[in-house]
Write a protein that holds these residues in place. Structure first.
Motif, PDB file in Angstrom:
ATOM      1  N   TRP A   1       0.791  -1.226   0.000  1.00  0.00           N
ATOM      2  CA  TRP A   1       0.000   0.000   0.000  1.00  0.00           C
ATOM      3  C   TRP A   1       0.822   1.273   0.000  1.00  0.00           C
ATOM      4  O   TRP A   1       0.408   2.259  -0.580  1.00  0.00           O
ATOM      5  CB  TRP A   1      -0.937   0.009   1.204  1.00  0.00           C
ATOM      6  CG  TRP A   1      -2.075  -0.921   1.007  1.00  0.00           C
ATOM      7  CD1 TRP A   1      -2.305  -2.073   1.680  1.00  0.00           C
ATOM      8  CD2 TRP A   1      -3.122  -0.795   0.062  1.00  0.00           C
ATOM      9  NE1 TRP A   1      -3.426  -2.684   1.209  1.00  0.00           N
ATOM     10  CE2 TRP A   1      -3.957  -1.916   0.210  1.00  0.00           C
ATOM     11  CE3 TRP A   1      -3.437   0.153  -0.928  1.00  0.00           C
ATOM     12  CZ2 TRP A   1      -5.087  -2.110  -0.572  1.00  0.00           C
ATOM     13  CZ3 TRP A   1      -4.567  -0.041  -1.699  1.00  0.00           C
ATOM     14  CH2 TRP A   1      -5.377  -1.170  -1.519  1.00  0.00           C
ATOM     15  N   TYR A   2       1.943   1.262   0.657  1.00  0.00           N
ATOM     16  CA  TYR A   2       2.706   2.511   0.732  1.00  0.00           C
ATOM     17  C   TYR A   2       3.134   2.964  -0.652  1.00  0.00           C
ATOM     18  O   TYR A   2       3.172   4.145  -0.943  1.00  0.00           O
ATOM     19  CB  TYR A   2       3.928   2.348   1.648  1.00  0.00           C
ATOM     20  CG  TYR A   2       3.614   2.625   3.096  1.00  0.00           C
ATOM     21  CD1 TYR A   2       2.299   2.660   3.548  1.00  0.00           C
ATOM     22  CD2 TYR A   2       4.619   2.871   4.014  1.00  0.00           C
ATOM     23  CE1 TYR A   2       2.010   2.911   4.872  1.00  0.00           C
ATOM     24  CE2 TYR A   2       4.341   3.129   5.338  1.00  0.00           C
ATOM     25  CZ  TYR A   2       3.039   3.140   5.773  1.00  0.00           C
ATOM     26  OH  TYR A   2       2.748   3.393   7.073  1.00  0.00           O
ATOM     27  N   ASP A   3       3.419   1.997  -1.537  1.00  0.00           N
ATOM     28  CA  ASP A   3       3.799   2.370  -2.895  1.00  0.00           C
ATOM     29  C   ASP A   3       2.625   2.970  -3.642  1.00  0.00           C
ATOM     30  O   ASP A   3       2.789   3.789  -4.534  1.00  0.00           O
ATOM     31  CB  ASP A   3       4.274   1.134  -3.674  1.00  0.00           C
ATOM     32  CG  ASP A   3       5.645   0.718  -3.224  1.00  0.00           C
ATOM     33  OD1 ASP A   3       6.272   1.506  -2.481  1.00  0.00           O
ATOM     34  OD2 ASP A   3       6.075  -0.398  -3.577  1.00  0.00           O
TER      35      ASP A   3
ATOM     36  N   GLN B   1       4.323  11.603 -10.045  1.00  0.00           N
ATOM     37  CA  GLN B   1       3.319  12.049 -11.011  1.00  0.00           C
ATOM     38  C   GLN B   1       2.105  12.566 -10.256  1.00  0.00           C
ATOM     39  O   GLN B   1       1.927  12.283  -9.080  1.00  0.00           O
ATOM     40  CB  GLN B   1       2.924  10.894 -11.922  1.00  0.00           C
ATOM     41  CG  GLN B   1       2.443   9.688 -11.134  1.00  0.00           C
ATOM     42  CD  GLN B   1       1.766   8.667 -12.020  1.00  0.00           C
ATOM     43  OE1 GLN B   1       1.606   8.853 -13.209  1.00  0.00           O
ATOM     44  NE2 GLN B   1       1.312   7.582 -11.427  1.00  0.00           N
ATOM     45  N   TYR B   2       1.283  13.328 -10.952  1.00  0.00           N
ATOM     46  CA  TYR B   2       0.029  13.751 -10.328  1.00  0.00           C
ATOM     47  C   TYR B   2      -1.011  13.950 -11.422  1.00  0.00           C
ATOM     48  O   TYR B   2      -0.666  14.059 -12.597  1.00  0.00           O
ATOM     49  CB  TYR B   2       0.217  15.034  -9.506  1.00  0.00           C
ATOM     50  CG  TYR B   2       0.346  16.296 -10.331  1.00  0.00           C
ATOM     51  CD1 TYR B   2       1.592  16.683 -10.835  1.00  0.00           C
ATOM     52  CD2 TYR B   2      -0.758  17.094 -10.596  1.00  0.00           C
ATOM     53  CE1 TYR B   2       1.724  17.819 -11.579  1.00  0.00           C
ATOM     54  CE2 TYR B   2      -0.647  18.239 -11.344  1.00  0.00           C
ATOM     55  CZ  TYR B   2       0.603  18.611 -11.840  1.00  0.00           C
ATOM     56  OH  TYR B   2       0.714  19.732 -12.591  1.00  0.00           O
TER      57      TYR B   2
ATOM     58  N   VAL C   1      -1.626  13.075  -5.940  1.00  0.00           N
ATOM     59  CA  VAL C   1      -0.168  13.176  -6.095  1.00  0.00           C
ATOM     60  C   VAL C   1       0.493  11.868  -5.671  1.00  0.00           C
ATOM     61  O   VAL C   1       0.247  11.374  -4.573  1.00  0.00           O
ATOM     62  CB  VAL C   1       0.380  14.329  -5.230  1.00  0.00           C
ATOM     63  CG1 VAL C   1       1.894  14.464  -5.431  1.00  0.00           C
ATOM     64  CG2 VAL C   1      -0.336  15.627  -5.555  1.00  0.00           C
ATOM     65  N   ASN C   2       1.286  11.320  -6.568  1.00  0.00           N
ATOM     66  CA  ASN C   2       2.129  10.172  -6.186  1.00  0.00           C
ATOM     67  C   ASN C   2       3.529  10.703  -5.917  1.00  0.00           C
ATOM     68  O   ASN C   2       4.152  11.292  -6.792  1.00  0.00           O
ATOM     69  CB  ASN C   2       2.236   9.156  -7.324  1.00  0.00           C
ATOM     70  CG  ASN C   2       0.955   8.368  -7.472  1.00  0.00           C
ATOM     71  OD1 ASN C   2      -0.084   8.947  -7.802  1.00  0.00           O
ATOM     72  ND2 ASN C   2       1.034   7.076  -7.224  1.00  0.00           N
ATOM     73  N   LEU C   3       4.012  10.489  -4.707  1.00  0.00           N
ATOM     74  CA  LEU C   3       5.338  10.974  -4.364  1.00  0.00           C
ATOM     75  C   LEU C   3       6.385   9.938  -4.737  1.00  0.00           C
ATOM     76  O   LEU C   3       6.104   8.738  -4.788  1.00  0.00           O
ATOM     77  CB  LEU C   3       5.414  11.249  -2.860  1.00  0.00           C
ATOM     78  CG  LEU C   3       4.571  12.429  -2.393  1.00  0.00           C
ATOM     79  CD1 LEU C   3       4.466  12.425  -0.884  1.00  0.00           C
ATOM     80  CD2 LEU C   3       5.165  13.735  -2.888  1.00  0.00           C
TER      81      LEU C   3
ATOM     82  N   ASP D   1      -3.150  12.589   3.339  1.00  0.00           N
ATOM     83  CA  ASP D   1      -2.220  11.501   2.992  1.00  0.00           C
ATOM     84  C   ASP D   1      -2.948  10.187   3.228  1.00  0.00           C
ATOM     85  O   ASP D   1      -3.384   9.899   4.331  1.00  0.00           O
ATOM     86  CB  ASP D   1      -0.987  11.605   3.896  1.00  0.00           C
ATOM     87  CG  ASP D   1       0.048  10.532   3.571  1.00  0.00           C
ATOM     88  OD1 ASP D   1      -0.217   9.696   2.682  1.00  0.00           O
ATOM     89  OD2 ASP D   1       1.107  10.546   4.225  1.00  0.00           O
ATOM     90  N   GLN D   2      -3.070   9.383   2.171  1.00  0.00           N
ATOM     91  CA  GLN D   2      -3.801   8.110   2.329  1.00  0.00           C
ATOM     92  C   GLN D   2      -3.145   7.190   3.346  1.00  0.00           C
ATOM     93  O   GLN D   2      -3.795   6.304   3.883  1.00  0.00           O
ATOM     94  CB  GLN D   2      -3.874   7.392   0.977  1.00  0.00           C
ATOM     95  CG  GLN D   2      -4.909   7.967   0.066  1.00  0.00           C
ATOM     96  CD  GLN D   2      -5.005   7.157  -1.201  1.00  0.00           C
ATOM     97  OE1 GLN D   2      -4.008   6.652  -1.690  1.00  0.00           O
ATOM     98  NE2 GLN D   2      -6.201   7.045  -1.747  1.00  0.00           N
ATOM     99  N   ARG D   3      -1.839   7.442   3.561  1.00  0.00           N
ATOM    100  CA  ARG D   3      -1.174   6.564   4.528  1.00  0.00           C
ATOM    101  C   ARG D   3      -1.788   6.694   5.914  1.00  0.00           C
ATOM    102  O   ARG D   3      -1.680   5.795   6.730  1.00  0.00           O
ATOM    103  CB  ARG D   3       0.322   6.880   4.587  1.00  0.00           C
ATOM    104  CG  ARG D   3       1.031   6.476   3.310  1.00  0.00           C
ATOM    105  CD  ARG D   3       2.510   6.382   3.542  1.00  0.00           C
ATOM    106  NE  ARG D   3       2.954   7.576   4.259  1.00  0.00           N
ATOM    107  CZ  ARG D   3       4.003   7.599   5.054  1.00  0.00           C
ATOM    108  NH1 ARG D   3       4.691   6.512   5.255  1.00  0.00           N
ATOM    109  NH2 ARG D   3       4.353   8.714   5.665  1.00  0.00           N
TER     110      ARG D   3
END
Lengths: 239, 304
Positions: B52-54, B100-101, B137-139, B163-165
């Protein structure tokens, strides 16, 4: 074989030492009676020869080993050169005669070939070949003691320690056990026997070491069971 | 000392002490099962983190007309406000951190929502306008979400940065609590297993004190006197460890893989492979612990 010099044993919590400066020497092939009243120090002396205990001061050498400085992991190896017989036989009740004798060879890892010849040999020596499959509970006291003697000598010890081996037996059976011990002694095994049995000591006329209150009061070759101080026989309650 | 002789002595001990031996088997079984559960929960947490973190994104939610006035005093975010956020995401300050976003419109949000809640009546009350437009946003490094949060929190037209985390962390802390609980239970059970083993060994030695006395008299080595007792404890505990290994494997195979994994298809669960990495350690642990416990017990009980 056994050399004890000025051995003193004091047990914790008791002022009177169990042994007061005992010195003695036993040579190869000797047959020695250790006599004396209960509490005279016979058992303490036997325990020391077996390295169950060590003197508080003094020295003890058995079979060339300095028992005070013997490393505890070497103790079992030392004990393999001794055989022991007790008043109460100490057989394993759930093993038969053959297994009881073989057990002492098995636990020290003797090869099967040795056990298969030595055990029948020693059973025939003690006259129990016919009863090899019997359980100890099916035997008389004398027969049980013969099994115990067989177990003590099956590994061919240099010294046989017998702590009142005839204490629980009638005179006739006692005589059979003594004949057996003498035969073992004739085979070259040193025998050290603690006893109260006057009749046996008088009859055999062997070396006698008498202890009283932790001291050797007599050490005579070819002697009987008499009280050295009075010249009389010991009082009956000492039996 | 022949191995066979030692084994037969151990077997005699086990037979004379059947109920105690069974209790060792059961207690080691339960305690090692809890150890296994604790370990698998940790593996499960790692598994989910990796998965999930990815995929976790940071969402910059733009204001809607129904947003709380405190964050969005002007209502629906204007085109200018959206352009400002977009520009900032592309700026040299933030760009190095962003993989990317993309922008999600009301309609796209509604489509996703309807899909997710297709079975629920909620879907029929919600209109596209009520759902936030958002920059997803993907960091490059998901740990650095604070950069995005700080940059856009309180910015004009931004309702919230999320933050979805954050959602995952609460799941992880729940799983972690479960794992710690299992480990604590395992600790208590292991302590009682060790005590039980040492009590049983002493009992066994006591019941065979005649043999021991004779073994000592004829000069059996310390090792050969003690070994059958140690072996007795080890055999019993190993049986328990094997049962727990089977139980842990079965739990993963049937409970997790055949039940949970089927019902929660988008979550990655521990599988047979993880179970097989845990199981040997359970058995090894059982053998080592019982060998230690029984050799200490017999050493203290049996002096030469």
């Amino acid at each position: 074989m056994i050399t004890i010099q000025h051995a003193v044993k004091t047990y914790k919590g008791s002022d009177e030492p169990a042994l007061k400066s005992v010195s003695l020497q036993v040579d190869r092939g000797e047959f020695v009676f250790l006599v004396g009243a209960s509490g005279s120090g016979k058992s303490t002396l036997m325990r020391m020869v077996l390295r169950e205990d060590v003197p508080t001061t003094g020295s003890i050498h058995v079979l060339g080993e300095d028992l005070i400085n013997l490393a505890s992991r070497r103790v079992p190896i030392f004990r393999r050169r001794l055989g022991v017989v007790f008043q109460d036989f100490r057989l394993l009740p759930q093993k038969n005669v053959y297994e009881n004798v073989a057990y002492s060879s098995k636990v020290i890892g003797k090869p099967r070939a040795f056990i298969e010849t030595a055990v029948p040999d020693v059973l025939s020596l003690v006259g129990l070949s016919e009863k090899a499959k019997r359980m100890p509970s099916e035997l008389s006291g004398g027969e049980q003691q013969r099994v115990a003697v067989a177990r003590a000598i099956v590994n061919k010890p240099d010294i046989l320690l017998a702590d009142e081996p005839t204490g629980n037996l009638d005179p006739k059976t006692s005589g059979e056990i003594m004949d057996l011990l003498q035969r073992i002694n004739l085979g070259g095994t040193t025998v050290l026997m603690a006893t109260h049995d006057r009749g046996i000591v008088d009859r055999l006329q062997k070396r006698v070491i008498e202890l009283k209150n932790g001291e050797i009061i007599r050490d005579e070759v070819a002697a009987g069971y008499r009280d050295v101080n009075t010249g009389e026989m010991p009082k009956s309650e000492e039996f | 000392m022949k191995v066979l002789f030692a084994l037969s002595e151990s077997w005699a001990g086990i037979r004379s002490n059947v109920s105690m031996v069974i209790s060792i088997v059961l207690v080691t079984f339960i305690s090692l099962s809890f150890v296994g559960i604790a370990a698998l929960l940790q593996l499960q947490i790692n598994e989910m983190k990796n998965y999930w973190y990815d995929r976790a994104q940071v969402a910059v939610y733009m204001c809607t007309d129904v947003s709380p006035a405190a964050a969005c005093p002007t209502g629906e975010a204007s085109e200018a406000e959206k352009a400002a956020v977009d520009a900032q995401l592309q700026s040299t300050v933030l760009a190095p951190y962003i993989d990317q976003y993309y922008f999600e419109t009301h309609e796209e949000a509604y489509e996703k929502f309807s899909e997710e809640f297709a079975d629920s009546s909620v879907a029929s009350y919600v209109t596209p306008e009520q759902l936030n437009e958002a920059f997803w946003v993907n960091l490059i490094n998901p740990e650095q979400s604070a950069i995005i949060t700080e940059s856009f929190s309180g910015a004009a037209g931004v309702e919230q940065v999320r933050d979805q985390r954050g959602y995952l962390d609460s799941i992880f802390s729940f799983l972690n609590a479960g794992s710690i609980t299992a480990a604590a239970v395992a600790g208590v059970m292991l302590a009682s297993a060790l005590l039980l083993i040492s009590t049983t060994i002493r009992l066994s030695a006591f019941s065979r004190r005649r043999e021991i006395a004779i073994m000592r008299l004829v000069g059996a080595s310390n090792f050969s006197i003690r070994f059958p007792f140690v072996l007795e404890g080890v055999i019993a505990a190993t049986l328990g460890a094997v049962v727990s290994a089977v139980a842990v494997y079965a739990a993963v195979e049937f409970l997790v893989q055949d039940f949970l994994a089927v019902r929660l298809p988008f979550t990655s669960f521990v599988g047979a492979q993880q179970a097989l990495t845990v199981v040997p350690w359970l058995i090894l642990g059982g053998v080592i612990l019982s060998a230690l416990a029984s050799s200490v017990a017999i050493r203290r009980y049996l002096k030469v």
